[in-house]
Motif scaffolding. Structure first.
Motif, short mmCIF file in Angstrom:
data_model
loop_
_atom_site.label_atom_id
_atom_site.label_comp_id
_atom_site.label_asym_id
_atom_site.label_seq_id
_atom_site.Cartn_x
_atom_site.Cartn_y
_atom_site.Cartn_z
N GLN A 1 -18.50 -9.02 -9.82
CA GLN A 1 -17.17 -9.52 -9.50
C GLN A 1 -17.15 -10.22 -8.14
O GLN A 1 -16.51 -11.26 -7.99
CB GLN A 1 -16.14 -8.39 -9.52
N LEU A 2 -17.85 -9.67 -7.17
CA LEU A 2 -17.89 -10.32 -5.85
C LEU A 2 -18.51 -11.71 -5.97
O LEU A 2 -18.03 -12.67 -5.36
CB LEU A 2 -18.66 -9.47 -4.85
N GLU A 3 -19.57 -11.82 -6.77
CA GLU A 3 -20.20 -13.12 -6.98
C GLU A 3 -19.26 -14.08 -7.71
O GLU A 3 -19.17 -15.26 -7.35
CB GLU A 3 -21.51 -12.97 -7.76
N GLU A 4 -18.55 -13.58 -8.70
CA GLU A 4 -17.58 -14.43 -9.41
C GLU A 4 -16.48 -14.90 -8.46
O GLU A 4 -16.08 -16.07 -8.49
CB GLU A 4 -16.97 -13.68 -10.59
N LEU A 5 -16.00 -14.02 -7.61
CA LEU A 5 -14.96 -14.38 -6.65
C LEU A 5 -15.47 -15.44 -5.67
O LEU A 5 -14.76 -16.42 -5.38
CB LEU A 5 -14.49 -13.13 -5.90
N ARG A 6 -16.69 -15.30 -5.19
CA ARG A 6 -17.28 -16.31 -4.31
C ARG A 6 -17.37 -17.67 -5.02
O ARG A 6 -17.04 -18.70 -4.46
CB ARG A 6 -18.68 -15.89 -3.86
N ARG A 7 -17.84 -17.63 -6.28
CA ARG A 7 -18.02 -18.87 -7.05
C ARG A 7 -16.68 -19.55 -7.35
O ARG A 7 -16.51 -20.74 -7.12
CB ARG A 7 -18.75 -18.54 -8.36
N ARG B 1 -12.86 -13.10 3.53
CA ARG B 1 -12.30 -11.84 4.03
C ARG B 1 -12.03 -10.87 2.87
O ARG B 1 -12.31 -9.68 2.96
CB ARG B 1 -11.02 -12.08 4.82
N LEU B 2 -11.52 -11.41 1.74
CA LEU B 2 -11.28 -10.54 0.59
C LEU B 2 -12.60 -10.01 0.02
O LEU B 2 -12.69 -8.84 -0.33
CB LEU B 2 -10.48 -11.26 -0.50
N VAL B 3 -13.61 -10.85 -0.07
CA VAL B 3 -14.92 -10.39 -0.55
C VAL B 3 -15.43 -9.25 0.35
O VAL B 3 -15.89 -8.21 -0.14
CB VAL B 3 -15.94 -11.54 -0.62
N ASN B 4 -15.32 -9.42 1.65
CA ASN B 4 -15.76 -8.39 2.59
C ASN B 4 -14.94 -7.11 2.45
O ASN B 4 -15.47 -6.00 2.50
CB ASN B 4 -15.69 -8.89 4.03
N GLU B 5 -13.64 -7.29 2.27
CA GLU B 5 -12.74 -6.15 2.11
C GLU B 5 -13.10 -5.37 0.83
O GLU B 5 -13.18 -4.15 0.85
CB GLU B 5 -11.31 -6.69 2.03
N LEU B 6 -13.32 -6.09 -0.24
CA LEU B 6 -13.69 -5.45 -1.51
C LEU B 6 -15.02 -4.70 -1.37
O LEU B 6 -15.13 -3.54 -1.77
CB LEU B 6 -13.78 -6.47 -2.64
N SER B 7 -16.02 -5.36 -0.79
CA SER B 7 -17.34 -4.72 -0.69
C SER B 7 -17.30 -3.52 0.24
O SER B 7 -18.08 -2.58 0.06
CB SER B 7 -18.41 -5.73 -0.27
N GLY B 8 -16.39 -3.51 1.21
CA GLY B 8 -16.32 -2.40 2.15
C GLY B 8 -15.37 -1.28 1.75
O GLY B 8 -15.60 -0.13 2.10
N LEU B 9 -14.32 -1.61 1.00
CA LEU B 9 -13.28 -0.61 0.73
C LEU B 9 -13.13 -0.21 -0.73
O LEU B 9 -12.66 0.88 -1.02
CB LEU B 9 -11.92 -1.12 1.24
#
Length: 140
Positions: free
Chosen positions: A41-47, A65-73
Protein backbone atom coordinates in the motif's frame (compact mmCIF):
# COMPACT_ATOMS: atom_id res chain seq x y z
CA UNK A 1 -11.51 -1.43 15.84
CA UNK A 2 -9.08 -2.56 13.14
CA UNK A 3 -9.48 -0.75 9.83
CA UNK A 4 -7.91 -0.74 6.36
CA UNK A 5 -8.34 2.38 4.25
CA UNK A 6 -8.08 1.88 0.48
CA UNK A 7 -5.44 3.99 -1.23
CA UNK A 8 -8.08 5.87 -3.25
CA UNK A 9 -9.57 7.09 0.04
CA UNK A 10 -6.15 8.08 1.40
CA UNK A 11 -5.44 10.15 -1.73
CA UNK A 12 -8.86 11.81 -1.42
CA UNK A 13 -8.05 12.64 2.20
CA UNK A 14 -4.85 14.37 1.10
CA UNK A 15 -6.76 16.42 -1.47
CA UNK A 16 -9.29 17.73 1.07
CA UNK A 17 -8.93 17.47 4.84
CA UNK A 18 -12.51 18.69 5.38
CA UNK A 19 -14.15 16.10 3.09
CA UNK A 20 -15.26 12.75 4.58
CA UNK A 21 -11.97 10.93 3.73
CA UNK A 22 -10.04 13.70 5.49
CA UNK A 23 -12.36 13.40 8.49
CA UNK A 24 -11.69 9.67 8.60
CA UNK A 25 -7.92 10.25 8.70
CA UNK A 26 -8.47 12.78 11.50
CA UNK A 27 -10.24 10.08 13.53
CA UNK A 28 -7.22 7.81 13.03
CA UNK A 29 -4.82 10.55 14.08
CA UNK A 30 -6.92 10.93 17.24
CA UNK A 31 -6.40 7.18 17.91
CA UNK A 32 -10.09 6.31 17.50
CA UNK A 33 -9.21 3.15 15.57
CA UNK A 34 -6.21 1.03 14.64
CA UNK A 35 -5.15 1.52 11.02
CA UNK A 36 -3.62 -1.41 9.14
CA UNK A 37 -1.30 -0.97 6.16
CA UNK A 38 1.44 -2.84 4.34
CA UNK A 39 4.47 -2.22 2.12
CA UNK A 40 2.36 -2.79 -1.02
CA UNK A 41 0.00 0.00 0.00
CA UNK A 42 2.82 2.43 0.77
CA UNK A 43 4.29 1.73 -2.67
CA UNK A 44 0.90 2.22 -4.32
CA UNK A 45 0.44 5.51 -2.47
CA UNK A 46 3.88 6.71 -3.62
CA UNK A 47 3.11 5.70 -7.21
CA UNK A 48 -0.40 7.16 -7.39
CA UNK A 49 0.59 10.49 -5.87
CA UNK A 50 3.16 10.90 -8.65
CA UNK A 51 0.52 10.76 -11.40
CA UNK A 52 0.45 14.13 -13.23
CA UNK A 53 -3.24 14.79 -12.48
CA UNK A 54 -2.63 14.16 -8.76
CA UNK A 55 0.70 16.07 -8.64
CA UNK A 56 -1.08 19.10 -10.07
CA UNK A 57 -3.34 19.20 -7.00
CA UNK A 58 -1.12 17.80 -4.26
CA UNK A 59 2.29 18.70 -2.92
CA UNK A 60 4.82 15.83 -2.93
CA UNK A 61 5.76 16.78 0.64
CA UNK A 62 2.19 16.19 1.85
CA UNK A 63 2.08 12.77 0.18
CA UNK A 64 5.50 11.89 1.61
CA UNK A 65 4.39 12.92 5.08
CA UNK A 66 1.40 10.56 4.90
CA UNK A 67 3.61 7.68 3.72
CA UNK A 68 5.95 8.34 6.68
CA UNK A 69 3.02 8.63 9.06
CA UNK A 70 1.55 5.33 7.86
CA UNK A 71 4.87 3.48 8.05
CA UNK A 72 5.50 4.83 11.55
CA UNK A 73 2.05 4.72 13.14
CA UNK A 74 -0.09 2.17 11.31
CA UNK A 75 0.13 -1.51 12.11
CA UNK A 76 2.16 -2.89 9.22
CA UNK A 77 0.96 -6.28 7.99
CA UNK A 78 3.56 -8.58 6.45
CA UNK A 79 3.60 -11.94 4.68
CA UNK A 80 0.39 -11.44 2.73
CA UNK A 81 -1.07 -14.57 1.19
CA UNK A 82 -2.11 -14.76 -2.43
CA UNK A 83 -5.78 -13.79 -2.71
CA UNK A 84 -7.74 -13.86 -5.97
CA UNK A 85 -11.21 -12.58 -5.05
CA UNK A 86 -11.58 -9.10 -6.54
CA UNK A 87 -12.28 -8.55 -10.22
CA UNK A 88 -9.48 -5.96 -10.04
CA UNK A 89 -6.25 -7.86 -9.27
CA UNK A 90 -4.71 -4.64 -7.89
CA UNK A 91 -7.23 -4.76 -5.00
CA UNK A 92 -6.43 -8.28 -3.85
CA UNK A 93 -3.60 -7.16 -1.55
CA UNK A 94 -6.20 -5.16 0.44
CA UNK A 95 -8.28 -8.30 0.89
CA UNK A 96 -5.19 -10.28 1.88
CA UNK A 97 -4.32 -7.57 4.39
CA UNK A 98 -7.87 -7.69 5.81
CA UNK A 99 -7.56 -11.44 6.20
CA UNK A 100 -4.13 -11.54 7.86
CA UNK A 101 -4.67 -8.39 9.91
CA UNK A 102 -8.10 -9.54 11.12
CA UNK A 103 -9.58 -6.23 10.06
CA UNK A 104 -13.07 -5.26 11.14
CA UNK A 105 -13.57 -2.90 8.19
CA UNK A 106 -12.10 -2.19 4.77
CA UNK A 107 -13.03 1.34 3.72
CA UNK A 108 -13.17 2.07 0.00
CA UNK A 109 -14.86 4.07 -2.71
CA UNK A 110 -14.46 1.24 -5.22
CA UNK A 111 -18.09 0.34 -5.95
CA UNK A 112 -17.51 -2.04 -8.84
CA UNK A 113 -14.85 -4.27 -7.35
CA UNK A 114 -14.62 -4.05 -3.56
CA UNK A 115 -17.92 -2.66 -2.23
CA UNK A 116 -19.82 -5.23 -4.29
CA UNK A 117 -18.14 -7.98 -2.23
CA UNK A 118 -19.61 -6.56 1.02
CA UNK A 119 -17.31 -8.73 3.17
CA UNK A 120 -14.05 -10.58 3.11
CA UNK A 121 -13.48 -12.86 6.06
CA UNK A 122 -14.55 -10.93 9.11
CA UNK A 123 -14.02 -7.54 7.44
CA UNK A 124 -17.06 -5.56 6.37
CA UNK A 125 -16.34 -3.61 3.18
CA UNK A 126 -17.88 -0.15 3.59
CA UNK A 127 -17.80 3.41 2.28
CA UNK A 128 -16.19 6.30 4.12
CA UNK A 129 -19.61 7.69 5.04
CA UNK A 130 -20.68 4.30 6.42
CA UNK A 131 -17.63 4.12 8.67
CA UNK A 132 -17.96 7.74 9.78
CA UNK A 133 -21.53 6.91 10.81
CA UNK A 134 -20.34 3.88 12.77
CA UNK A 135 -17.62 5.91 14.46
CA UNK A 136 -20.22 8.54 15.37
CA UNK A 137 -22.34 5.86 17.04
CA UNK A 138 -19.39 4.33 18.89
CA UNK A 139 -17.96 7.66 20.03
CA UNK A 140 -21.41 9.05 20.83
Amino acid sequence: MRIIIDTNVLVSALLSESAPPGQLLAHWRQARFRLLSCADQLEELRRVTRYPKICARLSPALAGRLVNELSGLAEMIENLPSVDVSRDPWDNYLLAMAQVGEADYLVTGDKADLLSLQRHGRAHIVTVRDLLGLLGQVLG
